[in-house]
Write a protein that holds these residues in place. Sequence first.
Motif, mmCIF file in Angstrom:
data_model
loop_
_atom_site.group_PDB
_atom_site.id
_atom_site.type_symbol
_atom_site.label_atom_id
_atom_site.label_comp_id
_atom_site.label_asym_id
_atom_site.label_seq_id
_atom_site.Cartn_x
_atom_site.Cartn_y
_atom_site.Cartn_z
ATOM 1 N N LEU A 26 19.156 1.093 -0.019
ATOM 2 C CA LEU A 26 18.701 -0.427 -0.173
ATOM 3 C C LEU A 26 17.585 -0.786 0.260
ATOM 4 O O LEU A 26 16.567 -1.553 0.196
ATOM 5 C CB LEU A 26 19.556 -1.633 -0.655
ATOM 6 C CG LEU A 26 21.128 -1.623 -1.684
ATOM 7 C CD1 LEU A 26 21.576 -2.795 -1.200
ATOM 8 C CD2 LEU A 26 20.628 -1.684 -2.998
ATOM 9 N N TRP A 27 17.331 -0.847 1.613
ATOM 10 C CA TRP A 27 16.333 -1.237 2.413
ATOM 11 C C TRP A 27 15.540 -0.407 2.345
ATOM 12 O O TRP A 27 14.174 -1.146 2.516
ATOM 13 C CB TRP A 27 17.172 -1.532 3.236
ATOM 14 C CG TRP A 27 17.539 -2.381 4.004
ATOM 15 C CD1 TRP A 27 19.283 -2.809 4.817
ATOM 16 C CD2 TRP A 27 17.371 -4.280 4.195
ATOM 17 N NE1 TRP A 27 19.311 -4.431 4.323
ATOM 18 C CE2 TRP A 27 18.065 -4.550 4.543
ATOM 19 C CE3 TRP A 27 15.929 -4.456 4.069
ATOM 20 C CZ2 TRP A 27 17.761 -6.189 4.240
ATOM 21 C CZ3 TRP A 27 15.732 -6.149 4.584
ATOM 22 C CH2 TRP A 27 16.661 -6.514 4.431
ATOM 23 N N ALA A 28 15.531 1.083 2.170
ATOM 24 C CA ALA A 28 14.589 1.371 1.913
ATOM 25 C C ALA A 28 13.512 1.687 0.913
ATOM 26 O O ALA A 28 12.503 1.163 0.574
ATOM 27 C CB ALA A 28 14.944 3.522 2.009
ATOM 28 N N ARG A 40 -0.143 -1.871 2.255
ATOM 29 C CA ARG A 40 0.731 -1.153 2.922
ATOM 30 C C ARG A 40 0.929 0.463 2.653
ATOM 31 O O ARG A 40 2.413 0.385 2.645
ATOM 32 C CB ARG A 40 1.702 -1.406 3.870
ATOM 33 C CG ARG A 40 0.732 -2.732 4.494
ATOM 34 C CD ARG A 40 0.342 -2.531 5.764
ATOM 35 N NE ARG A 40 -0.296 -3.678 6.133
ATOM 36 C CZ ARG A 40 -0.585 -4.385 7.753
ATOM 37 N NH1 ARG A 40 -0.851 -3.379 8.670
ATOM 38 N NH2 ARG A 40 -0.949 -5.095 8.104
ATOM 39 N N PRO A 41 0.104 0.751 2.782
ATOM 40 C CA PRO A 41 0.937 2.626 2.121
ATOM 41 C C PRO A 41 1.021 3.466 2.596
ATOM 42 O O PRO A 41 1.850 3.983 2.293
ATOM 43 C CB PRO A 41 -0.493 3.107 1.274
ATOM 44 C CG PRO A 41 -1.731 2.906 2.048
ATOM 45 C CD PRO A 41 -1.654 1.520 2.195
ATOM 46 N N GLY A 42 0.875 3.536 4.053
ATOM 47 C CA GLY A 42 1.479 4.910 5.141
ATOM 48 C C GLY A 42 2.785 4.115 5.256
ATOM 49 O O GLY A 42 4.017 4.746 5.136
ATOM 50 N N TRP A 43 3.051 2.614 5.902
ATOM 51 C CA TRP A 43 4.375 2.390 5.377
ATOM 52 C C TRP A 43 5.286 2.557 4.224
ATOM 53 O O TRP A 43 6.821 2.564 4.102
ATOM 54 C CB TRP A 43 4.666 0.758 6.259
ATOM 55 C CG TRP A 43 4.033 0.381 7.969
ATOM 56 C CD1 TRP A 43 3.071 0.275 8.381
ATOM 57 C CD2 TRP A 43 5.057 1.151 8.249
ATOM 58 N NE1 TRP A 43 2.758 0.479 9.297
ATOM 59 C CE2 TRP A 43 4.068 0.929 9.994
ATOM 60 C CE3 TRP A 43 6.188 1.424 8.370
ATOM 61 C CZ2 TRP A 43 4.790 0.365 11.072
ATOM 62 C CZ3 TRP A 43 6.798 1.845 9.988
ATOM 63 C CH2 TRP A 43 5.740 1.009 11.321
ATOM 64 N N ALA A 44 4.815 2.436 3.440
ATOM 65 C CA ALA A 44 5.004 2.943 1.606
ATOM 66 C C ALA A 44 5.996 4.166 2.253
ATOM 67 O O ALA A 44 6.806 4.255 1.059
ATOM 68 C CB ALA A 44 4.454 2.490 0.806
ATOM 69 N N VAL A 45 5.180 4.773 1.646
ATOM 70 C CA VAL A 45 4.903 6.186 2.323
ATOM 71 C C VAL A 45 5.924 6.468 3.550
ATOM 72 O O VAL A 45 7.422 7.655 3.210
ATOM 73 C CB VAL A 45 3.962 7.620 2.462
ATOM 74 C CG1 VAL A 45 4.334 8.896 2.773
ATOM 75 C CG2 VAL A 45 3.078 7.583 1.006
ATOM 76 N N ALA A 46 5.693 6.243 4.616
ATOM 77 C CA ALA A 46 7.682 6.331 5.359
ATOM 78 C C ALA A 46 8.421 5.789 4.451
ATOM 79 O O ALA A 46 9.809 6.490 4.893
ATOM 80 C CB ALA A 46 7.142 6.123 6.697
ATOM 81 N N CYS A 47 8.747 4.689 4.136
ATOM 82 C CA CYS A 47 10.075 4.036 3.734
ATOM 83 C C CYS A 47 10.726 5.352 2.286
ATOM 84 O O CYS A 47 11.548 5.243 2.099
ATOM 85 C CB CYS A 47 9.609 2.985 3.114
ATOM 86 S SG CYS A 47 9.828 1.753 4.419
ATOM 87 N N GLY A 48 9.568 5.318 1.722
ATOM 88 C CA GLY A 48 9.750 6.836 0.879
ATOM 89 C C GLY A 48 10.421 7.815 1.179
ATOM 90 O O GLY A 48 11.370 8.499 0.479
#
Length: 88
Positions: A26-28, A40-48
Motif C-alpha cells: 500500500l505504501w509503495a 519526481r520521476p526518480g523516486w516514483a521509479v524507485a517506489c515502482g
Amino acid sequence: MRTGSEPVTARSALRMRLWLSAWGLLWAIFGTVAFALVGRPGWAVACGVLWLVIIVDMSVITKHLREGSHFQPGPDIPPYRPPEQRRP
C-alpha cells in the motif's frame, strides 16, 4: 544441524509476513502515485521497483502458505550427531 533444543511447535510467521508485505505494498503504491504527481520521476521509479519486489515476495509467501506444514521431528527424535572432522 539440529541440536535438540528447538521448540516443538516452532512455525514460521508467514501470515504476519504476508500482512506486513500488504502494508508495504500500500505504501509503495501510494509513494509511486504521489511522487509521479509531484514530478519526481526518480523516486516514483524507485517506489515502482519496490512495488514489484513486494509482489514477488507476496507470491513466494502465498506459495509457502499453500504448501502447508512440513514434517517436524518430535521431542522423541534425538538430535543429529555433528559431522566427523577429518584430521590431516
